[in-house]
Scaffold this active site. Structure first.
Site, PDB file in Angstrom:
ATOM      1  N   LYS A  17       0.836  -1.205   0.000  1.00 33.29           N
ATOM      2  CA  LYS A  17       0.000   0.000   0.000  1.00 33.29           C
ATOM      3  C   LYS A  17       0.866   1.249   0.000  1.00 33.29           C
ATOM      4  O   LYS A  17       0.613   2.194  -0.746  1.00 33.29           O
ATOM      5  CB  LYS A  17      -0.899   0.030   1.249  1.00 33.29           C
ATOM      6  N   GLN A  30      -5.019  -1.355   9.771  1.00 37.11           N
ATOM      7  CA  GLN A  30      -4.938  -2.696   9.201  1.00 37.11           C
ATOM      8  C   GLN A  30      -5.592  -3.717  10.141  1.00 37.11           C
ATOM      9  O   GLN A  30      -5.312  -3.748  11.338  1.00 37.11           O
ATOM     10  CB  GLN A  30      -3.460  -3.054   8.954  1.00 37.11           C
ATOM     11  N   ASP A  67     -11.466   2.917   4.263  1.00 32.79           N
ATOM     12  CA  ASP A  67     -11.903   1.519   4.210  1.00 32.79           C
ATOM     13  C   ASP A  67     -13.428   1.402   4.124  1.00 32.79           C
ATOM     14  O   ASP A  67     -13.953   0.345   3.788  1.00 32.79           O
ATOM     15  CB  ASP A  67     -11.458   0.782   5.493  1.00 32.79           C
TER      16      ASP A  67
HETATM   17  N1  GUN Z   1      -6.856  -6.608   6.159  1.00 28.55           N
HETATM   18  C1  GUN Z   1      -6.991  -7.288   5.004  1.00 28.55           C
HETATM   19  N2  GUN Z   1      -7.626  -6.536   4.080  1.00 28.55           N
HETATM   20  C2  GUN Z   1      -7.880  -5.354   4.665  1.00 28.55           C
HETATM   21  C3  GUN Z   1      -8.496  -4.147   4.213  1.00 28.55           C
HETATM   22  O1  GUN Z   1      -8.964  -4.016   3.089  1.00 28.55           O
HETATM   23  N3  GUN Z   1      -8.550  -3.141   5.132  1.00 28.55           N
HETATM   24  C4  GUN Z   1      -8.062  -3.267   6.389  1.00 28.55           C
HETATM   25  N4  GUN Z   1      -8.182  -2.227   7.204  1.00 28.55           N
HETATM   26  N5  GUN Z   1      -7.494  -4.366   6.836  1.00 28.55           N
HETATM   27  C5  GUN Z   1      -7.397  -5.397   5.970  1.00 28.55           C
END
Ligand code: GUN
Length: 300
Positions: free
Chosen positions: A54, A98, A121
């Site tokens: 990311k 996350q 998100d």
């Molecule tokens: N863990 C795995 N995929 C995601 C996501 O799209 N967002 C977040 N915050 N955690 C994750």
């Protein structure tokens, strides 16, 4: 094989290109650089890989990336204090915590502490409610990516029968809301659904998001249907050598591709779209924060 393969890797690159274009305009016309803060608590290896990826792509599209790595035993109070600080930081337009969080932290409490306008998100309860009532929301990245691919491939989705297999808060439920928003007739199927095969076979659109490797086989698919496979499962692959593994989706690709009109592969389908949509959400959040026009084609 009859199905067209929907190339998520190429589509995600196109989305990132659009994001980069919008970021460049924000910078040139307004002196604004969108910023995305990612918070990682602990050292879950898969999460570390995601966060690195990311951060790299955020910088590649011209945005600022802020990474906050906290110890696994960080207290809830300390994590909430960091979120508070990011909520008020004008350089930060998007905040992602996350998941999964270590067990001693209350995930719902933490997510709902994020400023909904910065919740890239789309997990905050306000954004869930806004999406469900057809109002302007931040939309969860994976379902947004699926919607973009469906619109790109099918054009209008109006009146189509869509079946979402899986009822998670992160994919299944928001996916159903988005499809409803595009005037599909939507069914959410799950582990307790009676005769799930028959339910699935009625669908013009199947979105599989259950987390069970190769569960959906060709006999579940109506001829010509569009199949979006959200699953990413690692299975043993003895054919590649002892101890080797490979990634598969929730759909059995070969048998589904014999029947479907179009299908996303795993890897290279939905996966790359998730981060592309995270970047899209960040530039959208930044534009909204400054009262500027939103990027076209990057929102629901
Ligand atoms: N863990 C795995 N995929 C995601 C996501 O799209 N967002 C977040 N915050 N955690 C994750």
């Amino acid at each position: 094989m009859v199905a067209t393969i929907i190339d998520g890797k190429a589509f995600a690159a196109t989305v990132r290109g659009k994001v980069a274009g919008h970021v460049a305009r924000l910078k040139a016309d307004h002196g604004i650089i969108p910023g995305l803060a990612v918070v990682l608590v602990g050292e879950d290896p898969a999460s570390q890989v995601y966060v690195r990826s990311k951060g790299k792509m955020t910088v590649e599209v011209g945005m600022n990336s802020y990474e906050h790595k906290l110890e696994a035993d960080t207290s809830e109070a300390d994590l909430l204090a960091l979120i508070d600080q990011l909520n008020t930081d004008p350089e930060v337009h998007g905040i992602l915590v996350q998941l999964p969080l270590p067990g001693h932290l209350n995930e719902a409490l933490v997510i709902n502490a994020i400023d909904p306008a910065k919740d890239v998100d789309g997990f905050h309860i306000s954004n869930v409610g806004l999406l469900a009532t057809g109002q302007k929301a931040m939309v969860p990245c994976t379902p947004l990516g699926c919607l973009m691919m469906l619109r790109d491939h099918l054009g209008s989705l109006s009146g189509l029968n869509a079946v979402v297999i899986g009822r998670s808060n992160i994919v299944g439920k928001p996916m159903a809301q988005l499809l409803l928003g595009d005037s599909c007739t939507v069914t959410i199927a799950h582990s307790r659904t009676k005769d799930i095969l028959a339910v699935s076979r009625r669908a013009d659109i199947v979105v599989a998001a259950v987390g069970r490797p190769q569960m959906v086989t060709g006999d579940w698919i109506k001829p010509g249907a569009t199949v979006i496979d959200v699953g990413i499962n690692r299975i043993d692959a003895p054919e590649k050598g002892e101890g080797k593994t490979r990634l598969v989706g929730d759909c059995d690709f070969d048998s589904c591709a014999e029947v479907a009109g179009a299908i996303t592969p795993v890897p290279g389908g939905v996966g790359p779209m998730t981060i592309a949509c995270l970047l899209a959400n960040t530039v959208t959040a930044c534009s909204r924060a400054h009262g500027l026009a939103e990027p076209e084609g990057l929102t629901a």
